[in-house]
Design a protein around this motif. Structure first.
Motif, PDB file in Angstrom:
ATOM      1  N   ILE A   8       0.826  -1.280  -0.055  1.00 47.02           N
ATOM      2  CA  ILE A   8       0.007   0.033  -0.008  1.00 47.02           C
ATOM      3  C   ILE A   8       1.007   1.193  -0.053  1.00 47.02           C
ATOM      4  CG2 ILE A   8      -1.941   1.331   1.127  1.00 47.02           C
ATOM      5  CD1 ILE A   8      -2.781  -1.416   2.551  1.00 47.02           C
ATOM      6  N   GLY A  11       5.278   5.405  -2.805  1.00 50.24           N
ATOM      7  CA  GLY A  11       6.617   6.251  -2.458  1.00 50.24           C
ATOM      8  C   GLY A  11       7.877   5.485  -2.770  1.00 50.24           C
ATOM      9  N   ILE A  12       8.861   5.974  -2.224  1.00 46.72           N
ATOM     10  CA  ILE A  12      10.080   5.330  -2.360  1.00 46.72           C
ATOM     11  C   ILE A  12      10.217   3.993  -1.715  1.00 46.72           C
ATOM     12  CG2 ILE A  12      12.409   5.360  -2.240  1.00 46.72           C
ATOM     13  CD1 ILE A  12      12.215   8.449  -1.721  1.00 46.72           C
ATOM     14  N   ALA A  13       9.706   3.803  -0.369  1.00 50.88           N
ATOM     15  CA  ALA A  13       9.579   2.695   0.244  1.00 50.88           C
ATOM     16  C   ALA A  13       8.659   1.371  -0.832  1.00 50.88           C
ATOM     17  CB  ALA A  13       9.033   2.598   1.779  1.00 50.88           C
ATOM     18  N   GLY A  14       7.654   1.990  -1.001  1.00 47.26           N
ATOM     19  CA  GLY A  14       6.794   1.004  -1.473  1.00 47.26           C
ATOM     20  C   GLY A  14       7.249   0.437  -2.786  1.00 47.26           C
ATOM     21  N   ILE A  30      -0.411  -0.666  -4.992  1.00 52.55           N
ATOM     22  CA  ILE A  30      -1.524   0.229  -4.583  1.00 52.55           C
ATOM     23  C   ILE A  30      -1.045   1.693  -4.483  1.00 52.55           C
ATOM     24  CG2 ILE A  30      -3.663   0.589  -3.487  1.00 52.55           C
ATOM     25  CD1 ILE A  30      -3.474  -2.304  -2.454  1.00 52.55           C
ATOM     26  N   GLY A  32      -2.049   5.502  -4.198  1.00 53.75           N
ATOM     27  CA  GLY A  32      -2.985   6.420  -3.672  1.00 53.75           C
ATOM     28  C   GLY A  32      -3.333   7.816  -4.197  1.00 53.75           C
ATOM     29  N   ARG A  40       9.436  12.346  -4.730  1.00 57.26           N
ATOM     30  CA  ARG A  40       8.850  13.615  -4.152  1.00 57.26           C
ATOM     31  C   ARG A  40       9.728  14.669  -3.781  1.00 57.26           C
ATOM     32  NH1 ARG A  40       4.018  12.461  -1.882  1.00 57.26           N
ATOM     33  NH2 ARG A  40       4.466  10.189  -2.207  1.00 57.26           N
ATOM     34  N   GLU A  44       9.508  20.313  -6.023  1.00 61.98           N
ATOM     35  CA  GLU A  44       9.682  21.753  -6.374  1.00 61.98           C
ATOM     36  C   GLU A  44       9.833  22.395  -7.675  1.00 61.98           C
ATOM     37  OE1 GLU A  44      11.567  22.370  -2.088  1.00 61.98           O
ATOM     38  OE2 GLU A  44      12.757  22.872  -3.673  1.00 61.98           O
ATOM     39  N   ASP A  73      -5.760   3.591  -7.109  1.00 61.76           N
ATOM     40  CA  ASP A  73      -6.969   3.598  -6.098  1.00 61.76           C
ATOM     41  C   ASP A  73      -6.528   3.693  -4.702  1.00 61.76           C
ATOM     42  OD1 ASP A  73      -9.490   3.971  -5.131  1.00 61.76           O
ATOM     43  OD2 ASP A  73     -10.348   2.106  -5.612  1.00 61.76           O
ATOM     44  N   THR A 102       2.508   3.816   3.678  1.00 61.09           N
ATOM     45  CA  THR A 102       1.777   5.042   3.520  1.00 61.09           C
ATOM     46  C   THR A 102       2.272   6.466   3.606  1.00 61.09           C
ATOM     47  OG1 THR A 102       0.663   4.566   5.613  1.00 61.09           O
ATOM     48  CG2 THR A 102      -0.392   3.672   3.584  1.00 61.09           C
ATOM     49  N   LEU A 148      12.940  21.796   4.180  1.00 68.18           N
ATOM     50  CA  LEU A 148      12.078  22.013   2.869  1.00 68.18           C
ATOM     51  C   LEU A 148      11.757  23.318   2.917  1.00 68.18           C
ATOM     52  CD1 LEU A 148       9.621  18.782   3.296  1.00 68.18           C
ATOM     53  CD2 LEU A 148      11.983  18.962   2.195  1.00 68.18           C
ATOM     54  N   ILE A 236      -4.942   3.530   8.232  1.00 69.43           N
ATOM     55  CA  ILE A 236      -5.269   2.349   7.882  1.00 69.43           C
ATOM     56  C   ILE A 236      -4.621   1.166   8.770  1.00 69.43           C
ATOM     57  CG2 ILE A 236      -3.454   1.663   6.178  1.00 69.43           C
ATOM     58  CD1 ILE A 236      -5.882   0.927   4.086  1.00 69.43           C
ATOM     59  N   ALA A 264       6.982   0.071   6.374  1.00 66.27           N
ATOM     60  CA  ALA A 264       8.335   0.722   6.032  1.00 66.27           C
ATOM     61  C   ALA A 264       8.392   2.221   5.588  1.00 66.27           C
ATOM     62  CB  ALA A 264       9.057  -0.027   4.694  1.00 66.27           C
TER      63      ALA A 264
HETATM   64  C1  LIG Z   1       9.141  18.605  -1.043  1.00 64.66           C
HETATM   65  C2  LIG Z   1       9.881  17.553  -0.370  1.00 64.66           C
HETATM   66  C3  LIG Z   1      11.300  17.538  -0.471  1.00 64.66           C
HETATM   67  C4  LIG Z   1      11.843  16.511   0.110  1.00 64.66           C
HETATM   68  N1  LIG Z   1      13.337  16.558   0.137  1.00 64.66           N
HETATM   69  C5  LIG Z   1      14.033  15.563   0.985  1.00 64.66           C
HETATM   70  C6  LIG Z   1      15.359  15.478   0.755  1.00 64.66           C
HETATM   71  O1  LIG Z   1      16.170  16.267   0.052  1.00 64.66           O
HETATM   72  N2  LIG Z   1      15.841  14.406   1.233  1.00 64.66           N
HETATM   73  C7  LIG Z   1      15.246  13.511   2.047  1.00 64.66           C
HETATM   74  O2  LIG Z   1      15.916  12.590   2.461  1.00 64.66           O
HETATM   75  N3  LIG Z   1      14.057  13.517   1.917  1.00 64.66           N
HETATM   76  C8  LIG Z   1      13.201  14.493   1.411  1.00 64.66           C
HETATM   77  N4  LIG Z   1      11.999  14.486   1.382  1.00 64.66           N
HETATM   78  C9  LIG Z   1      11.380  13.380   2.365  1.00 64.66           C
HETATM   79  C10 LIG Z   1      10.948  12.268   1.645  1.00 64.66           C
HETATM   80  O3  LIG Z   1      10.561  12.593   0.377  1.00 64.66           O
HETATM   81  C11 LIG Z   1      10.407  11.114   2.313  1.00 64.66           C
HETATM   82  O4  LIG Z   1      11.110  10.614   3.339  1.00 64.66           O
HETATM   83  C12 LIG Z   1      10.066  10.045   1.224  1.00 64.66           C
HETATM   84  O5  LIG Z   1       9.082  10.408   0.248  1.00 64.66           O
HETATM   85  C13 LIG Z   1       9.403   8.720   2.261  1.00 64.66           C
HETATM   86  O6  LIG Z   1       9.001   7.850   1.601  1.00 64.66           O
HETATM   87  P1  LIG Z   1       7.771   6.746   1.630  1.00 64.66           P
HETATM   88  O7  LIG Z   1       7.894   5.935   0.540  1.00 64.66           O
HETATM   89  O8  LIG Z   1       7.903   6.387   3.360  1.00 64.66           O
HETATM   90  O9  LIG Z   1       6.359   7.770   1.729  1.00 64.66           O
HETATM   91  P2  LIG Z   1       5.974   8.554   0.721  1.00 64.66           P
HETATM   92  O10 LIG Z   1       6.996   9.180  -0.304  1.00 64.66           O
HETATM   93  O11 LIG Z   1       5.101   9.744   1.529  1.00 64.66           O
HETATM   94  O12 LIG Z   1       4.772   7.643  -0.116  1.00 64.66           O
HETATM   95  C14 LIG Z   1       3.624   7.304   0.351  1.00 64.66           C
HETATM   96  C15 LIG Z   1       2.547   7.087  -0.554  1.00 64.66           C
HETATM   97  O13 LIG Z   1       1.558   6.327   0.063  1.00 64.66           O
HETATM   98  C16 LIG Z   1       0.318   6.826  -0.492  1.00 64.66           C
HETATM   99  N5  LIG Z   1      -0.755   6.358   0.445  1.00 64.66           N
HETATM  100  C17 LIG Z   1      -1.160   6.805   1.643  1.00 64.66           C
HETATM  101  N6  LIG Z   1      -2.172   6.285   2.115  1.00 64.66           N
HETATM  102  C18 LIG Z   1      -2.689   5.375   1.157  1.00 64.66           C
HETATM  103  C19 LIG Z   1      -3.738   4.481   1.033  1.00 64.66           C
HETATM  104  N7  LIG Z   1      -4.730   4.372   2.026  1.00 64.66           N
HETATM  105  N8  LIG Z   1      -3.928   3.943  -0.258  1.00 64.66           N
HETATM  106  C20 LIG Z   1      -2.709   4.229  -1.098  1.00 64.66           C
HETATM  107  N9  LIG Z   1      -1.958   4.957  -1.139  1.00 64.66           N
HETATM  108  C21 LIG Z   1      -1.775   5.528   0.288  1.00 64.66           C
HETATM  109  C22 LIG Z   1       0.453   8.382  -0.499  1.00 64.66           C
HETATM  110  O14 LIG Z   1      -0.432   9.010  -1.180  1.00 64.66           O
HETATM  111  C23 LIG Z   1       1.849   8.046  -0.853  1.00 64.66           C
HETATM  112  O15 LIG Z   1       1.969   8.485  -2.356  1.00 64.66           O
HETATM  113  C24 LIG Z   1      11.292  15.440   1.021  1.00 64.66           C
HETATM  114  C25 LIG Z   1       9.842  15.502   1.105  1.00 64.66           C
HETATM  115  C26 LIG Z   1       8.971  16.584   0.214  1.00 64.66           C
HETATM  116  C27 LIG Z   1       7.650  16.528   0.446  1.00 64.66           C
END
Ligand SMILES: Cc1cc2nc3c(=O)[nH]c(=O)nc-3n(C[C@H](O)[C@H](O)[C@H](O)COP(=O)(O)OP(=O)(O)OC[C@H]3O[C@@H](n4cnc5c(N)ncnc54)[C@H](O)[C@@H]3O)c2cc1C
Length: 375
Positions: A8, A11-14, A30, A32, A40, A44, A73, A102, A148, A236, A264
């Motif tokens: 679910i 992002g990077i982890a998924g 999946i 969202g 992400r 900018e 979805d 998520t 940020l 969730i 994760a």
């Molecule tokens: C503008 C900006 C700049 C950044 N710059 C840096 C940087 O320079 N260096 C750095 O280390 N980090 C940076 N970060 C932080 C970094 O982007 C995050 O640490 C990273 O994206 C986390 O990855 P993630 O996969 O855990 O979650 P996310 O990238 O947040 O992805 C989670 C995804 O899950 C989806 N989701 C949530 N709930 C549901 C659901 N119920 N069903 C389906 N999908 C769902 C969300 O919509 C999202 O797409 C930045 C963040 C932002 C916003």
């Protein structure tokens, strides 16, 4: 195939977890958001005019080649007994192992007197909406002088050529990553490039054009963006009865309180700590996949590091700012090494890329000042 995996969140982890698992498992990712997974941390660029597609991690064909089924979805709930994820359209995605990635949500608070032109920046759609507002704005203010917030303020001032302010309620900008002298050096550089920084004050209320501060002054703020941190997206998991606190609680094998569900990235809490950096999200996505494939070694997060280039200055912050300060200065560079009981706890580098590799290597080890004398 060993069985079914559902992930679910794209992002990077998924994406990391799904791509590491798809060779051996029937894997569904999946998503969202209405976009293919994107970088992400680069959104900018979209505010400055880049096309959303230019930030996509991979084209659609890449997922097909890997055998990853994409679903556009949101997941609305987890049926733990039935081992399936229920989507908002009512369809179910079955799993043998589920990985929740998520992420997190941007935090904000209501500003009395203002209803429109207030944003936060977390998703591609946030970036597109902020760009639209900035195209007809004559001023911009960021609430929050962290990494940020500063990057956003600098990028908007360069792209839109309007007055830009940053409001930071801490004593100085980047107070979690930098020592005070390094922060002042960076602030001066930002101000030379047109970004005004107001530290030690907080946002109080606003009208359509101004943001009023706690010291009674105001700044021009036709558009306002919050950049005051994130909160783990754990809804969730919470609704499914998994143990949560600040985030989705996992053990050092990234397992939640249900052995068939791992988590994760930004969404998790491990040993009372939440994360928020891409490097940890990537590491955890890979680790979750490895654990599912039988790895029993614990996940040990890398030392956090932050890199920033603002107003022509390179800033790097490694480890934590605790202990005695040792400063090395060159003509336009500065290295601050924090040492506790003979061990390097953290390092701040300003315009000192030449010692970056040595600095990365030094954190957590015995202090050897000759490494930094070359600055
Ligand atoms: C503008 C900006 C700049 C950044 N710059 C840096 C940087 O320079 N260096 C750095 O280390 N980090 C940076 N970060 C932080 C970094 O982007 C995050 O640490 C990273 O994206 C986390 O990855 P993630 O996969 O855990 O979650 P996310 O990238 O947040 O992805 C989670 C995804 O899950 C989806 N989701 C949530 N709930 C549901 C659901 N119920 N069903 C389906 N999908 C769902 C969300 O919509 C999202 O797409 C930045 C963040 C932002 C916003």
């Amino acid at each position: 195939m060993k069985g079914k995996i559902a992930v679910i969140g794209g992002g990077i982890a998924g994406v990391q977890a799904a791509s590491s698992l798809a060779k051996d498992w029937d894997t569904t990712l999946i998503l969202g958001e209405n976009h293919l997974p994107y970088y992400r941390m680069r959104i900018e660029e979209v505010i400055a005019g880049a096309e959303p597609e230019s930030l996509y991690m991979h084209p659609a064909a890449w997922y097909e080649e890997k055998g990853i089924h994409l679903i556009h979805d949101r997941a609305s709930s987890i049926d733990r007994e039935g081992h399936s994820v229920v989507l908002e359209d009512g369809k179910k995605v079955p799993y043998d192992k589920l990985v929740i990635t998520t992420g997190s949500n941007a935090f904000s608070f209501p500003l009395e007197g203002r209803t429109g032109n207030i944003f936060s920046l977390r998703t591609m759609d946030d970036a597109l909406n902020l760009r639209t507002a900035l195209l007809s704005a004559d001023s911009f203010t960021v609430i929050g002088g962290g990494l940020l917030g500063l990057e956003l303020a600098y990028s908007v001032s360069q792209s839109f050529h309007i007055p830009v302010s940053v409001i930071e309620n801490g004593p100085y900008i980047l107070s979690r990553q930098l020592d005070e002298d390094s922060a002042r050096m960076l602030q001066e550089s930002l101000e030379r490039s047109g970004v005004k920084v107001f530290a030690g004050v907080s946002a109080d209320h606003a009208d359509d054009t101004l943001l009023y501060l706690s010291d009674g002054t105001s700044v021009p703020a036709a558009v306002i963006c919050f950049s005051i941190g994130v909160r783990c997206e754990k809804t969730i998991a919470e609704d499914a009865g998994l143990v949560t606190d600040k985030g989705i609680v996992v053990n050092n094998g990234l397992c939640t309180s249900d052995p068939d569900i791992l988590a994760a990235g930004d969404a998790v809490e491990l040993d009372g700590r939440t994360f928020g950096l891409a490097m940890h999200a990537r590491e955890m996505g890979m680790k979750a996949a490895a654990v599912i494939n039988g790895d029993t070694t614990p996940y040990i997060p890398s030392e956090p590091s932050a890199l920033l280039k603002v107003g022509g200055i390179d800033v790097a912050s490694l480890g934590s700012m605790t202990g005695e300060k040792n400063v090395f200065e060159g003509s336009d560079s500065r290295v601050t090494v924090f040492v506790e009981n003979g061990t390097v706890r953290g390092i701040v580098l300003i315009n000192a890329k030449s010692v970056m590799a040595a600095a990365r290597n030094a954190v957590g080890k015995g202090y050897d000042e000759t490494v930094f004398r070359t600055v």
